[in-house]
Every structure is written in C-alpha cells, then in structure tokens.
Design a protein around this motif. Structure first.
Motif, PDB file in Angstrom:
ATOM      1  N   THR A  74      41.012  34.431  40.524  1.00  8.94           N
ATOM      2  CA  THR A  74      40.541  34.653  39.388  1.00  8.94           C
ATOM      3  C   THR A  74      39.640  33.488  38.976  1.00  8.94           C
ATOM      4  O   THR A  74      38.342  33.592  38.591  1.00  8.94           O
ATOM      5  CB  THR A  74      41.446  34.641  38.209  1.00  8.94           C
ATOM      6  N   GLN A 148      33.898  40.677  37.143  1.00  9.69           N
ATOM      7  CA  GLN A 148      34.692  39.499  37.274  1.00  9.69           C
ATOM      8  C   GLN A 148      35.898  39.819  36.098  1.00  9.69           C
ATOM      9  O   GLN A 148      37.038  39.348  36.173  1.00  9.69           O
ATOM     10  CB  GLN A 148      34.029  38.227  36.905  1.00  9.69           C
ATOM     11  N   ASP A 149      35.247  40.241  34.872  1.00 11.23           N
ATOM     12  CA  ASP A 149      36.129  40.527  33.731  1.00 11.23           C
ATOM     13  C   ASP A 149      37.256  41.713  34.313  1.00 11.23           C
ATOM     14  O   ASP A 149      38.398  41.636  33.760  1.00 11.23           O
ATOM     15  CB  ASP A 149      35.443  40.928  32.512  1.00 11.23           C
ATOM     16  N   LEU A 150      36.691  42.788  34.981  1.00 12.63           N
ATOM     17  CA  LEU A 150      37.662  43.753  35.315  1.00 12.63           C
ATOM     18  C   LEU A 150      38.626  43.520  36.353  1.00 12.63           C
ATOM     19  O   LEU A 150      39.864  43.696  36.323  1.00 12.63           O
ATOM     20  CB  LEU A 150      36.832  45.190  35.664  1.00 12.63           C
ATOM     21  N   GLY A 152      39.644  40.381  37.058  1.00  9.87           N
ATOM     22  CA  GLY A 152      40.370  39.399  36.559  1.00  9.87           C
ATOM     23  C   GLY A 152      41.279  39.980  35.830  1.00  9.87           C
ATOM     24  O   GLY A 152      42.586  39.570  35.888  1.00  9.87           O
ATOM     25  N   GLN A 153      41.337  41.117  34.844  1.00 10.98           N
ATOM     26  CA  GLN A 153      42.222  41.636  34.122  1.00 10.98           C
ATOM     27  C   GLN A 153      43.429  42.330  35.006  1.00 10.98           C
ATOM     28  O   GLN A 153      44.556  42.381  34.676  1.00 10.98           O
ATOM     29  CB  GLN A 153      41.680  42.773  33.328  1.00 10.98           C
ATOM     30  N   LYS A 156      45.394  39.654  36.607  1.00 13.74           N
ATOM     31  CA  LYS A 156      46.362  39.357  35.474  1.00 13.74           C
ATOM     32  C   LYS A 156      47.734  40.017  35.423  1.00 13.74           C
ATOM     33  O   LYS A 156      48.770  39.601  35.260  1.00 13.74           O
ATOM     34  CB  LYS A 156      46.001  39.114  34.198  1.00 13.74           C
ATOM     35  N   LYS A 157      47.286  41.371  35.532  1.00 14.23           N
ATOM     36  CA  LYS A 157      48.576  42.368  35.521  1.00 14.23           C
ATOM     37  C   LYS A 157      49.549  42.124  36.740  1.00 14.23           C
ATOM     38  O   LYS A 157      50.682  42.233  36.688  1.00 14.23           O
ATOM     39  CB  LYS A 157      47.940  43.732  35.330  1.00 14.23           C
TER      40      LYS A 157
END
Lengths: 214, 126
Positions: A74, A148-150, A152-153, A156-157
């Motif tokens: 990430t 990157q946001d998608l 990254g999420q 994170k999960k």
C-alpha cells in the motif's frame, strides 16, 4: 442354578475376596496399569504437542510479517501514485500556461500580421486542439490513478482479516494452554480489545510466545 | 448551477484520492477546496468554516462517510449542505442506505471527470 442364585453366589465370592484382601490387590494392580497407560498417553501427547508448537510458533510469527508486507505494498503504490500525480499536476499547469500563450499568440497574429495569416492561424488552431486533447488525456490519467485507493482498500481488508485470524489463534492458544485462570482471562480480554493498538497487541503476542515457547 | 467560488470539502482517508478529486475539481474551475482525512476531522472543519459542498468517501477510520452524513443531516446548521458520496461500495442496498440517510448523489469509484461534473451539475440544478 437360576440367575438370582448365581448373582448371590457372585456377591458372596466378592465379599470373601474383600475379607481376604485379594480385592484390593487386584484393584491396586488395575490402578497401576491405568496410571501407567495415562502417563504414557501424557508423554505421547507432550511429544505430539512439541511437533504442533513449531508450526504455531512460526505461524504466529508469520502473521505480523504478512501484515507488514501488505502494508508495504500500500505504502509503495501510494508513493508511486503521488509521484505520478505530481508530474501530471506539473504538466497540467504547463498545459494551462500553453493555452494562455496560444491565446495571446492568436491575438498578436490577428492584430499584427495582416497578410497570409490564415496559415499561421490554422497552425495555432491545431496546436490548441492538441492541447485540449492532451488536457482531457491528463485528466483521464489522473482518474485512472484512483486504482490505488481501490486496491489499497482491498489490502486494508486483507490486513484486518490476517490480524483477526492471528488474534483467534492466540486466543485459542491462551484459552487451552494457560493453567493460571486469572492470567488466561487477562490475556484473552486484552487480545479481544479492539481499542488496543497494533503495537500494543504485538507486545502481548510476544508475551504469549514467551509464555508458551521459551 | 454551482458557484465556482463555493468552498468544497473533500473527505477521504486516501491522500491520493483527495489529490485526484481536488485536481479534477480544479480543472472544472473550482479553486476553493479544503480536505479532511475522515468524518471526525471533517466535522471539526465544518464547525469552524462555512462549507458549501461536501465530497466524501464511505469507508474511513474513526468516522465513516455514512456516519458523517447522519450527523450533518441532524445538525440544524449543517443539514442543508449538499453531500456527494464517492465510494467503492456499489451494491444496491448500500446506495439505498446512503440515499435514505440524505446524500444528494452517489458516485462509484473509479469514476471519470465527466461523471463528477454531471453529478455536481445535477445536485446544484435541484
């Protein structure tokens, strides 16, 4: 001999054996045998647990590493995305300046070059069109970076899932392994406490590992 | 129509996403833009500043976008601020939930600049 009289005979034999001490002798022998078997079972289980210890130990130590590796992905994609955004911002700024320059140039040509300015105007128009098309492409490039946001999420999960599995294994280990009830309850409650930071939990993990494996 | 001078608050825990949205908004002509990295820091800014429009993510630590809209819609001073949810949550039930809580429009990530412009125009034409 009927069934009833047979039972009475058996009872009488047992009573006689007790009175003569044979029963205790037999019972002692049986108990000794059972204890021997139990001791052997405990020894075998202990040996088996030693084999289990190692995978649990390495698994428990691998979880934080897996989480760390995922966090690194990430962080690295975030850094790379910021770099691309910075460069895109710079090109967009240059592109805005170029738009202004072309506008002024067109004005200058109209005011100062009276003859044959059609061709020059057409060239300027072409550059302006390329500039507009580039601007659209740059904005599309920016929006594409939202990957990157998608990702990254999603990572994170996965990190949270890995940490959850790690906690569950540690809770099992503590629940079944620790004899001291007070200590066991304290550790389980600390492990399950969502407010504890990851670092604090890592300290707890190290305590548990020390308790069990060192 | 929306006012190009309006103050816009972008709420997202991913700094890259905040930058992307900010850049697109700038290209659309908006320049008065501030940022917050989750719902609770957004609330602090909302109480301090006069915000005209909120663009918020759903999944964020501390306070989610959904919790933020709930607080905003129940606050007398803030309840009329237009709210655009920009999120990866694309299930029908989630869109319905967000609309029930009072979001004015909903964008699913990834999105294009055209979609963002279209949604902003739609919110402010109402």
């Amino acid at each position: 001999m009927n069934k009833k009289s047979y039972s009475v005979k058996k009872l009488a034999d047992v009573a006689k054996a007790i009175s003569e001490g044979d029963f205790y002798k037999e019972a002692n022998l049986k108990l000794k045998g059972e204890l021997k078997r139990l001791a052997k079972y405990i020894e075998e289980t202990r040996k088996k647990l030693q084999y289990i210890d190692s995978p649990i130990k390495s698994t428990t130590k691998s979880f934080p590493e897996a989480s760390m590796q995922l966090s690194d992905i990430t962080r690295q994609t975030e850094e790379a995305t910021h770099k691309v955004i910075s460069l895109t911002e710079k090109i967009l700024d240059d592109q805005s300046r170029l738009t202004e320059i072309l506008k002024n140039l067109k004005k200058f040509v109209s005011n100062n070059i009276k003859k044959e300015n059609k061709e020059i105007k057409s060239i300027i128009n072409n550059i302006q069109n390329i500039n507009i098309s580039n601007k659209k492409d740059l904005i599309d490039l920016l929006t594409a970076l939202s990957f990157q946001d998608l990702t990254g999420q999603k990572i994170k999960k996965i990190i949270s899932l890995v940490q959850d599995v790690e906690t569950k294994i540690l809770v099992l280990l503590v629940s079944f392994g620790l004899v001291d009830k007070k200590k066991r309850e304290e550790m389980v409650s600390e492990l399950k406490d969502p407010s504890k930071s990851i670092d604090l939990k890592q300290d707890l993990v190290d305590d548990i590992l020390a308790e069990f494996f060192e | 129509m929306s006012n190009l001078k309006m103050k816009i608050l972008i709420v997202d825990d991913f700094s890259t996403m905040r930058r992307i949205i900010k850049n697109i908004l700038k290209q659309l002509g908006y320049s008065n833009i501030i940022e917050a990295d989750d719902g609770s820091s957004a609330l602090t800014l909302l109480k301090k500043d006069k915000i005209d429009f909120i663009v918020s993510d759903w999944n964020m630590p501390k306070m989610s976008g959904l919790d933020l809209i709930k607080v905003i819609r129940s606050d007398e001073k803030l309840k009329s601020i237009p709210f655009l949810m920009v999120t990866a949550e694309a299930q029908k039930e989630q869109v319905m939930k967000a609309l029930q809580e009072g979001v004015d429009n909903y964008i699913v990530k990834p999105f294009t600049a055209e979609i963002l412009k279209e949604k902003i125009d739609k919110i402010f034409s109402n």
